[in-house]
Design an enzyme around this catalytic site. Structure first.
Site, PDB file in Angstrom:
ATOM      1  N   HIS A  68      -4.688 -10.539   9.859  1.00 28.50           N
ATOM      2  CA  HIS A  68      -3.412 -11.101   9.419  1.00 28.50           C
ATOM      3  C   HIS A  68      -2.260 -10.367  10.086  1.00 28.50           C
ATOM      4  O   HIS A  68      -2.302  -9.152  10.283  1.00 28.50           O
ATOM      5  CB  HIS A  68      -3.272 -11.086   7.891  1.00 28.50           C
ATOM      6  CG  HIS A  68      -3.353  -9.734   7.239  1.00 28.50           C
ATOM      7  ND1 HIS A  68      -2.274  -8.883   7.123  1.00 28.50           N
ATOM      8  CD2 HIS A  68      -4.388  -9.091   6.647  1.00 28.50           C
ATOM      9  CE1 HIS A  68      -2.633  -7.790   6.481  1.00 28.50           C
ATOM     10  NE2 HIS A  68      -3.915  -7.868   6.190  1.00 28.50           N
ATOM     11  N   ASP A  70       0.874 -10.271   8.891  1.00 27.60           N
ATOM     12  CA  ASP A  70       1.897  -9.825   7.951  1.00 27.60           C
ATOM     13  C   ASP A  70       1.585  -8.436   7.391  1.00 27.60           C
ATOM     14  O   ASP A  70       0.436  -7.975   7.433  1.00 27.60           O
ATOM     15  CB  ASP A  70       2.068 -10.820   6.805  1.00 27.60           C
ATOM     16  CG  ASP A  70       0.796 -10.983   5.981  1.00 27.60           C
ATOM     17  OD1 ASP A  70      -0.229 -11.384   6.563  1.00 27.60           O
ATOM     18  OD2 ASP A  70       0.817 -10.696   4.773  1.00 27.60           O
ATOM     19  N   ASP A 100      -3.245  -1.413   8.063  1.00 31.25           N
ATOM     20  CA  ASP A 100      -3.439  -2.715   7.405  1.00 31.25           C
ATOM     21  C   ASP A 100      -2.462  -3.735   7.966  1.00 31.25           C
ATOM     22  O   ASP A 100      -1.404  -3.967   7.396  1.00 31.25           O
ATOM     23  CB  ASP A 100      -3.242  -2.523   5.901  1.00 31.25           C
ATOM     24  CG  ASP A 100      -3.558  -3.762   5.092  1.00 31.25           C
ATOM     25  OD1 ASP A 100      -4.168  -4.697   5.631  1.00 31.25           O
ATOM     26  OD2 ASP A 100      -3.180  -3.802   3.902  1.00 31.25           O
ATOM     27  N   GLU A 132      -1.176 -13.041   4.216  1.00 34.52           N
ATOM     28  CA  GLU A 132      -2.359 -12.540   3.511  1.00 34.52           C
ATOM     29  C   GLU A 132      -1.939 -11.638   2.367  1.00 34.52           C
ATOM     30  O   GLU A 132      -2.530 -11.669   1.273  1.00 34.52           O
ATOM     31  CB  GLU A 132      -3.259 -11.776   4.495  1.00 34.52           C
ATOM     32  CG  GLU A 132      -4.620 -11.367   3.914  1.00 34.52           C
ATOM     33  CD  GLU A 132      -4.612 -10.001   3.228  1.00 34.52           C
ATOM     34  OE1 GLU A 132      -5.623  -9.648   2.585  1.00 34.52           O
ATOM     35  OE2 GLU A 132      -3.605  -9.264   3.337  1.00 34.52           O
ATOM     36  N   GLU A 133      -0.913 -10.819   2.612  1.00 37.27           N
ATOM     37  CA  GLU A 133      -0.465  -9.873   1.591  1.00 37.27           C
ATOM     38  C   GLU A 133       0.231 -10.567   0.424  1.00 37.27           C
ATOM     39  O   GLU A 133       0.490  -9.942  -0.599  1.00 37.27           O
ATOM     40  CB  GLU A 133       0.482  -8.840   2.215  1.00 37.27           C
ATOM     41  CG  GLU A 133      -0.140  -7.990   3.316  1.00 37.27           C
ATOM     42  CD  GLU A 133      -1.139  -6.965   2.795  1.00 37.27           C
ATOM     43  OE1 GLU A 133      -1.445  -6.995   1.592  1.00 37.27           O
ATOM     44  OE2 GLU A 133      -1.604  -6.140   3.598  1.00 37.27           O
ATOM     45  N   GLU A 160     -10.176  -5.887   8.386  1.00 34.44           N
ATOM     46  CA  GLU A 160      -9.496  -5.012   7.428  1.00 34.44           C
ATOM     47  C   GLU A 160     -10.068  -3.598   7.547  1.00 34.44           C
ATOM     48  O   GLU A 160     -11.224  -3.410   7.921  1.00 34.44           O
ATOM     49  CB  GLU A 160      -9.692  -5.530   5.995  1.00 34.44           C
ATOM     50  CG  GLU A 160      -9.008  -6.849   5.706  1.00 34.44           C
ATOM     51  CD  GLU A 160      -7.518  -6.699   5.422  1.00 34.44           C
ATOM     52  OE1 GLU A 160      -6.989  -5.574   5.539  1.00 34.44           O
ATOM     53  OE2 GLU A 160      -6.887  -7.720   5.099  1.00 34.44           O
TER      54      GLU A 160
END
Length: 373
Positions: A68, A70, A100, A132-133, A160
Site C-alpha cells: 500500500h 498510504d 510500513d 489500507e491504513e 507488510e
C-alpha cells in the site's frame, strides 16, 4: 537505488484518506520507463488510485507483490527530524512509512530494471493500493479488476513488515461507529428529554457481554489470544452536566480468528442498537473498516516458495491485519512477507535497516530468476 527510491517515496506524504496522485504518478512513470505495463486504477473517491504494473507476459499465471502506498499521519511527538524527509543514521533509515510499508515498495521498484532484463516467462505483478491504513478501502477495487488485468495469479506476497518471514495467518477485523440520537432537555426534568447516553449504555453492555462470550471459542492456538475479540474503543456524548444529552457516539471493533466473519461478530451489537428505534431514539451505524482473516495452509506451494526464497521458516500467525485476507477471499493464495519490524510502525522515528532492504531486494530478484526459468 533502493535508498534513492525510498527517499522519494517518503517525500510523498500520501497520508491515508488524502489524494495520492503524486506518489502514484511517480511510481507509474518509473515502471513505464523500464518497460513495465502499468494501469492506474482510480477509486470511487475520485482523488485516489490503485496501481497495477506487470513485468513479463500478462496472459500467463504469475506472482503478485502487493503493498500500500498510504501511511498513517506523522503528528506524534518524538520525531527528531522531518518525518517526510528520509534520514540516514548508521544502518537505520528514518521516516514515516520506511517500515510500513514503503521499504517494501522501494525494494520492489528497485528490482524492476533487473526484472525487465530477465525476459520473464511468467510475470511478476506489482499491486499497490491506497487507504489500507483507513480500513483496506482501496484494494477491493483492484481485486475486482484483476480478471481484466492478468491471468489468475498463482500467489500474492503482501509485503507488510514481518522480518522477511512468511506469515501464514492473521485475524480479520471489522469496526463500526454507532450513533444514538435522543432529545435534549434540562436535567431537572429528565422526563421531558431522551438521554442518548443512557440508551447507549445498553448497547455497550451488549458489546461487553458478547466480547466475553467469545472467549469460549472457537479457538485457534496460533493467535494470542486464541479467541475472537470485541471491544469498545471510543465513547463520546453530552454537552454539560445539567443537560440531558441528545447525542452519544461509540466506536467498536471485532477481531476474528480464521473461519469467523468479523462483520458477523458485530451483529448482536447492531441488533441492540437498532432496537432503540422502537424506544423513540434515532440511531446510525457506519462501518469504518472490514477485512477477513488470513489462513494459508503451511504445506501450500506459496508457503514453500517464500521459505525457499527467504531461507526462513514461516511464522504461524501474527496479531496485526493486512490486505492478504482480501486476496485469499477472492480465491488467491496469499502470504505476508516484508522487511522491517511491525513494532516500529505508527511510531515516531519509524525506521528500516539497510540490511533489511538488501535482504528483501535479494528475495525479489531471486523470485524473478525463478519466473524466468
Amino acid at each position: 537505488m533502493v535508498e534513492e527510491i525510498l527517499a522519494w517515496l517518503v517525500a510523498c506524504p500520501s497520508v491515508a484518506g488524502t489524494p495520492n496522485g503524486e506518489i502514484v504518478g511517480r511510481i507509474a512513470a518509473f515502471c513505464r520507463s523500464h518497460g513495465a505495463t502499468v494501469r492506474v486504477l482510480p477509486g470511487p473517491e475520485g482523488d485516489r488510485a490503485n496501481l497495477f504494473a506487470t513485468i513479463g507476459p500478462a496472459d500467463v499465471p504469475g506472482i503478485v507483490l502487493s503493498g500500500h502506498t498510504d501511511v498513517v499521519p506523522a503528528g506524534e511527538e518524538g520525531w527528531r527530524s522531518d518525518p517526510f524527509v528520509l534520514r540516514a543514521e548508521g544502518e537505520r533509515l528514518y521516516g514515516r512509512g520506511t517500515t510500513d510499508m514503503k521499504g517494501f515498495l522501494a525494494c520492489a521498484l528497485a528490482a524492476v530494471p533487473a526484472l525487465a532484463r530477465l525476459d520473464l516467462a511468467r510475470p511478476l505483478h506489482l499491486a499497490f493500493s491506497y487507504d489500507e491504513e483507513a480500513g483496506c478501502r482501496g484494494v477491493p477495487h483492484m481485486i475486482a479488476a484483476l480478471p481484466g488485468l492478468c491471468a489468475p495469479p498463482t500467489g500474492v506476497v503482501v509485503g507488510e513488515p514481518s522480518g522477511l518471514r512468511g506469515v501464514l495467518a492473521h485475524k480479520g477485523k471489522a469496526a463500526a461507529r454507532l450513533e444514538v440520537r435522543g432529545r435534549a432537555g434540562h436535567s431537572s426534568r429528565p422526563d421531558l428529554g431522551r438521554n442518548a447516553i443512557h440508551a447507549m449504555t445498553g448497547v455497550l453492555a451488549e458489546a461487553v457481554a458478547h466480547g466475553r462470550a467469545l472467549e469460549a471459542g472457537p479457538l485457534d492456538a496460533r493467535f494470542e489470544p486464541p479467541w475472537s475479540s470485541l471491544q469498545v474503543g471510543l465513547v463520546s456524548g453530552g454537552r454539560a452536566l445539567n443537560v440531558v444529552p441528545d447525542l452519544c457516539t461509540a466506536e467498536i471493533e471485532a477481531r476474528a480468528v480464521a473461519g469467523v466473519s468479523p462483520r458477523a461478530l458485530l451483529e448482536p451489537v447492531r441488533a441492540r442498537l437498532t432496537a432503540l428505534e422502537g424506544e423513540g431514539f434515532g440511531v446510525a451505524w457506519r462501518e469504518l473498516s472490514a477485512y477477513p482473516a488470513l489462513g494459508l495452509e503451511p504445506g501450500s506451494a506459496l508457503a514453500a516458495l517464500v521459505a525457499e526464497l527467504t531461507g526462513h521458516a514461516a511464522v504461524p500467525a501474527v496479531s496485526y491485519g493486512t490486505e492478504a485476507g482480501l486476496f485469499q477471499e477472492a480465491g488467491l493464495d496469499a502470504i505476508v512477507c516484508g522487511p522491517g519490524d511491525i513494532a516500529r510502525a505508527h511510531r515516531p522515528d519509524e525506521y528500516v535497516e539497510r540490511a533489511e532492504l538488501a535482504e528483501c531486494l535479494a528475495m525479489i530478484l531471486s523470485l524473478g530468476r525463478r519466473l524466468a526459468a
